[in-house]
Design an enzyme around this catalytic site. Structure first.
Site, mmCIF file in Angstrom:
data_model
loop_
_atom_site.group_PDB
_atom_site.id
_atom_site.type_symbol
_atom_site.label_atom_id
_atom_site.label_comp_id
_atom_site.label_asym_id
_atom_site.label_seq_id
_atom_site.Cartn_x
_atom_site.Cartn_y
_atom_site.Cartn_z
ATOM 1 N N GLU A 109 0.842 -1.193 0.000
ATOM 2 C CA GLU A 109 0.000 0.000 0.000
ATOM 3 C C GLU A 109 0.875 1.239 0.000
ATOM 4 O OE1 GLU A 109 -3.225 -0.008 2.753
ATOM 5 O OE2 GLU A 109 -3.889 -2.012 2.192
ATOM 6 N N HIS A 224 -9.535 10.554 3.208
ATOM 7 C CA HIS A 224 -9.243 9.464 2.270
ATOM 8 C C HIS A 224 -9.481 9.976 0.860
ATOM 9 C CE1 HIS A 224 -9.166 5.608 0.276
ATOM 10 N NE2 HIS A 224 -8.761 5.052 1.407
ATOM 11 N N ARG A 268 -1.446 9.814 1.455
ATOM 12 C CA ARG A 268 -2.856 10.115 1.273
ATOM 13 C C ARG A 268 -3.151 11.609 1.193
ATOM 14 N NH1 ARG A 268 -5.977 5.787 5.234
ATOM 15 N NH2 ARG A 268 -5.736 3.991 3.863
ATOM 16 N N HIS A 329 -11.729 10.587 6.928
ATOM 17 C CA HIS A 329 -11.544 9.155 7.115
ATOM 18 C C HIS A 329 -10.948 8.790 8.463
ATOM 19 C CE1 HIS A 329 -10.931 5.007 6.008
ATOM 20 N NE2 HIS A 329 -9.611 5.094 6.115
ATOM 21 N N ARG A 364 -1.160 9.584 8.861
ATOM 22 C CA ARG A 364 -1.061 8.150 9.149
ATOM 23 C C ARG A 364 -0.616 7.358 7.930
ATOM 24 N NH1 ARG A 364 -4.502 3.944 8.246
ATOM 25 N NH2 ARG A 364 -6.195 5.316 7.610
#
Length: 526
Positions: A109, A224, A268, A329, A364
């Protein structure tokens, strides 16, 4: 045997309750059904350096890099270092992670230097973890209280002494305890567009603040990048981009290749801002996520939940790109804690998304969220009964003090002063939840500036505070988020100020809001 109250039933709350029940009398309180939490909806996986070609050091480095200079190394090392053993414990509890041949399957990811992300059911990792933990909790000695709303953390003699909850059967019930563990999740419902379930209304942050605990880094809200641009904002996991899906604008161009070297796999915050800019350039229309090259069979097998959601919306994502938009998110900030979940209020622990250990820094790393709840819940359990330590090192420079005699009044005065409004402002505006969510989306969403934040602060200060409940918590947390966003005059990680577009060249600093009279402002940098 001590009595412990755990509030919340996601991965953090369930792990804390199960762990504490081995040596203590435990009551688990949750405001919905036991299985209703953010964990249940987590499509992405859980990261851990379990494989021979990976290392904890690499996981630490990736996490610190994603945190944009604000990650607390001690917390990051605890998060990544404990991960392998905590994952093995989940497997022992019956969590069925996906397998590849004779071993665990793993995926790559965004911002990870190695494939280390475990999934279950393809894109139903959270649901599988929640299933196993709920089953274990129901089979344990834990007393479970469902449909009970957290009204207050009870404080006596300067320490948490239990909780006050409300339910249909009992409008006011006090549950006394020797320790309280908050695991209530985040506050995604503060925003008009969110991937969070309805229960994510910031109750734990608000209750901890009212009780006198410091909160930190609330300006860092992760949006997100890819939620379906349809009612419900259904999340399209980052793992889809990890498998090769790409983002395109209205002209069919892959615009992220011009934004970041990692294109769709950039952090992100970078991808969310890239999408927001592209949407603005095309009149607000959503961009599209193109997964057609992956094929129908692969999409249905690897992402069955997303596949079903797309088809329910009348979209065949194997044949056509899907419209996506950023959505609130995850929250990096929360109730300030050390690496054992201890807050600045003795007796009160906070674990999972409600907490701020500093492990996520300003942004994060993908698939560290479930891991956070897992790791720090177990660490809190291990700290039960131990002496209460001073504020963690990353908070000491903020001179976090004991709560004032009337902490609610002190907090209100400090937070409003920081937001540029006086406490004497008369509250005349009726509370409107939809209006609040729209305001926060516009003023404290992906893009922020002083004018919008100041106007939002004034409107929030003039809003009549609702009776105790979710609406009151949302309003109080909104005030804190706006105050923190105003205090950070730079862009860093998930916090982007268009009037301060650059990251400060000085040392990275945390924003701490503390209920202390001798703090000149509610938000101080440390």
């Amino acid at each position: 045997m001590a009595r412990v109250v755990v509030v919340g039933s996601g991965i953090a709350g369930l792990v804390a309750a199960l762990g504490a029940s081995r040596d203590h009398d435990v009551v688990l309180v949750t405001k919905g059904e036991l299985a209703e939490s953010n964990t249940r909806y987590a499509q992405g996986g859980i990261a851990a350096a379990l494989f021979a070609d990976d290392s904890t050091v690499a996981h630490v480095d990736d996490t610190l890099r994603a945190g944009a200079g604000l990650g607390v190394r001690e917390a990051v090392e605890a998060l990544c270092g404990d991960a392998p053993q905590r994952i093995r414990e989940l497997i022992a509890l019956g969590v069925a992670f996906d397998r590849d041949g004779d071993g665990l399957a793993r995926g790559l990811e965004a911002a990870h230097s190695s494939p280390r992300v475990l999934h279950a059911g393809g894109d139903a990792t959270g649901a599988e973890i929640e299933r196993a933990l709920v089953a274990a909790a129901r089979a344990s000695a834990v007393e479970i209280v469902e449909h009970a709303f957290l009204r207050e953390v009870v404080v006596r003699d300067g320490a948490a002494a239990g909780v006050l909850v409300r339910s249909e059967q009992d409008p006011e019930r006090e549950i006394a305890a020797d320790a309280v563990i908050l695991a209530t999740g985040g506050f995604g419902q503060l925003y008009a567009h969110t991937t969070n379930p309805a229960v994510a209304t910031g109750d734990g942050v608000a209750a901890a603040w009212r009780a006198g605990a410091a909160v930190a880094d609330l300006e860092f809200v992760q949006f997100h990048p890819t939620a379906l641009a349809i009612p419900g904002s259904f999340l399209v996991s980052e793992a889809v981009r990890g498998e090769g899906a790409v983002l395109r604008n209205a002209r069919g161009e892959r615009f992220m290749v011009d934004v970041h070297p990692d294109a769709e796999l950039a952090p992100r915050d970078v991808v969310a801002r890239g999408i927001a800019i592209e949407m603005a350039a095309q009149g607000g229309r959503p961009v599209v996520l193109d997964a057609t090259a992956l094929g129908a069979e692969f999409l249905a097998r690897r992402f069955p939940t997303i596949d079903a959601a797309c088809r329910a919306a009348g979209i065949d994502w194997a044949r056509e790109p899907v419209p996506v938009t950023p959505a609130a998110h995850y929250v990096m900030g929360g109730v300030a804690t050390d690496t054992s979940g201890r807050t600045t209020l003795p007796g009160l622990f906070a674990v999972g998304e409600v907490a701020c250990t500093g492990a996520h820094g300003a942004n994060r790393l993908a698939s560290n969220s479930l891991l956070e709840g897992l790791v720090f819940a177990q660490r809190a359990v291990q700290a039960l009964g131990a002496p209460w330590e001073a504020a963690p090192a990353w908070l000491t420079d903020a001179a976090v003090a004991e709560p004032a005699a009337d902490p609610r009044a002190e907090r209100a005065e400090s937070a409003e002063a920081l937001a540029g409004t006086e406490r004497s402002v008369e509250a005349t505006l009726p509370f409107d939840r939809d209006g609040l969510r729209a305001l926060m989306w516009e003023a404290a969403g992906v893009h922020r500036d002083r004018a919008g934040l100041t106007a939002a602060a004034a409107r929030l200060a003039a809003t009549i505070e609702p009776a105790p409940g979710e609406d009151r918590d949302l309003l109080q947390v909104a005030r804190l988020v706006v105050a923190a966003a105003l205090a950070r005059e730079e862009s860093r990680g998930a916090h982007y100020r268009s009037d301060f577009p650059l990251t400060s060249a000085g040392a990275a600093r945390h924003t701490v809001l503390a209920p202390a009279a001798d703090l000149q402002k509610a938000a101080v940098a440390c």
